[in-house]
Design a protein around this motif. Sequence first.
Motif, PDB file in Angstrom:
ATOM      1  N   LEU A 190       0.840  -1.200   0.000  1.00  0.00           N
ATOM      2  CA  LEU A 190       0.000   0.000   0.000  1.00  0.00           C
ATOM      3  C   LEU A 190       0.874   1.248   0.000  1.00  0.00           C
ATOM      4  O   LEU A 190       0.559   2.240  -0.680  1.00  0.00           O
ATOM      5  CB  LEU A 190      -0.909   0.006   1.231  1.00  0.00           C
ATOM      6  N   GLY A 191       1.972   1.214   0.758  1.00  0.00           N
ATOM      7  CA  GLY A 191       2.895   2.337   0.755  1.00  0.00           C
ATOM      8  C   GLY A 191       3.512   2.570  -0.612  1.00  0.00           C
ATOM      9  O   GLY A 191       3.655   3.715  -1.059  1.00  0.00           O
ATOM     10  N   GLN A 192       3.854   1.490  -1.308  1.00  0.00           N
ATOM     11  CA  GLN A 192       4.427   1.631  -2.636  1.00  0.00           C
ATOM     12  C   GLN A 192       3.398   2.162  -3.624  1.00  0.00           C
ATOM     13  O   GLN A 192       3.715   3.006  -4.471  1.00  0.00           O
ATOM     14  CB  GLN A 192       4.970   0.291  -3.124  1.00  0.00           C
ATOM     15  N   ARG A 193       2.147   1.677  -3.537  1.00  0.00           N
ATOM     16  CA  ARG A 193       1.116   2.161  -4.435  1.00  0.00           C
ATOM     17  C   ARG A 193       0.829   3.650  -4.209  1.00  0.00           C
ATOM     18  O   ARG A 193       0.522   4.384  -5.142  1.00  0.00           O
ATOM     19  CB  ARG A 193      -0.167   1.342  -4.241  1.00  0.00           C
ATOM     20  N   ALA A 194       0.962   4.093  -2.953  1.00  0.00           N
ATOM     21  CA  ALA A 194       0.662   5.490  -2.637  1.00  0.00           C
ATOM     22  C   ALA A 194       1.821   6.422  -2.961  1.00  0.00           C
ATOM     23  O   ALA A 194       1.622   7.482  -3.557  1.00  0.00           O
ATOM     24  CB  ALA A 194       0.277   5.617  -1.165  1.00  0.00           C
TER      25      ALA A 194
END
Length: 494
Positions: free
Chosen positions: A131-135
């Motif tokens: 999720l951090g990478q997608r954000a």
Amino acid sequence: MEMENLGDGEESHMLNGSVSESLNTDRLTLEEGYEAEEAAGQEQEGFLQHVSSQKTQFTDFDGKTSFGMSVFNLSNAIMGSGILGLAFAMSNTGIILFVILLTLIAIMSAYSIQLLLKCSAVVGIRAYEQLGQRAFGPVGKILAALIITIHNVGAMSSYLYIIKYELPLVIQAFLGLTEPTGDWYLNGNYLIIIVSILIILPLALMKHLGYLGYTSGFSLSCMVFFLCVVMYKKTVIPCPLNTTHTVHNVYTNGYNTTEEEEERCSPKLFTFNAQSVYSIPIIAFAFVCHPEVLPIYTELRRATTKRMQNVANVSIFAMFVMYLMTALFGYLTFYGQVDSEMLHTYNKVDPLDKLVLGVRLAVLVAVTLTVPVVLFPIRRAIQQLICPGQDFRWWRHILIAVILLIAVNLLVIFIPNIKDIFGVIGSTSAPSLIFILPSIFYLKIVPREKEPLSSRPKIQAALFASLGFVFMIMSLTFIIVDWTTTGKSNIGGH
């Protein structure tokens, strides 16, 4: 005869064509019905319709963990050593203010889990780091992994510190010894190594987190026993405490007269003093379970966001009741004399009390069985950093667990007092995991065309993130001020 056979062939061909066409029609009808049912289910859960065709991108297998076992695992992740400091928090806030703070933080924790699950539903990802990478790209992935690792390493260290200092005393009491003898089996450093090898490591080598549901259930039963003893002790321990074993602190010094003793043994509804600023961090740390939410969601049977939110709500409510009852009866037993670690208070009242000895043993079992649950998200975060998308390998699974346990054991053995480190880590990682990361992920991941920044959900998430930054700055400021004035911190680990 040939004409007749030809007619039969044509009739058979027409029949097969009719059957095939009928089967294709039925198949299309079933697919349309399935798609309609899936879309309706997504709409019923209130999530964006455009994600109905997406598949979960981070599942190693179909979830097999039941709802009850998932509740046990998440409740065990919530239940930490922070429960031992809640009576101290209540003594420094008063009953009503404590209940208000406990309720607000429990609601905030459930809301932040809802934000995480919504983000997971939008992008089809069940990993905090992804999720951090997608954000925010690789930086977001590394930041999420580091915060999870730092916080959970601190939590594991706090559990091993309890084992290091409590287990030798329990063994000493069982052997009937009044003073330490210097034998190896009364050395806390040796004991944490033995416990790590014989109990924690085998449980940490389980392939899936769901398998720990049984040990989590047993761990929670130990804490229920702890609560029952706290409630019973309220009826047998007099107030004020016996002067021989009275806990001396800033609240007890100077009380001599009967009127002052009555004042000491009267519950306070609202209290504010120099130690009150530590109450919010102590309560907040007690509800941090967010690194374990998505791994448990991944392994949940018939996993949906609504079903996982119900798991979170049940777990948070159960721990809310446990925390409130433990804090209330602990406070009404010792009032302002309660220590920041409640077991120490009981020990100073009567070190040879067999029932309290059993409670200390139950707490030791509970924190020991919690360590493997806390280790799983760290290992998952490390795997997301060094080998994302690779197939499961037993050697990698075992190696990371062994290295983590060695590192935490060395930390506990060679650093005599890391209470201040826990204060700094907790004041930064706890608000990041509860308030900041779920909110900023939600603001970034949910498309603006579906939910503009001016929409109510986005404004709520922005305010929630701002609250996390305020909480972090205030906590760090109070800790630094306390260091400069008293030279020590009073915040315990999760």
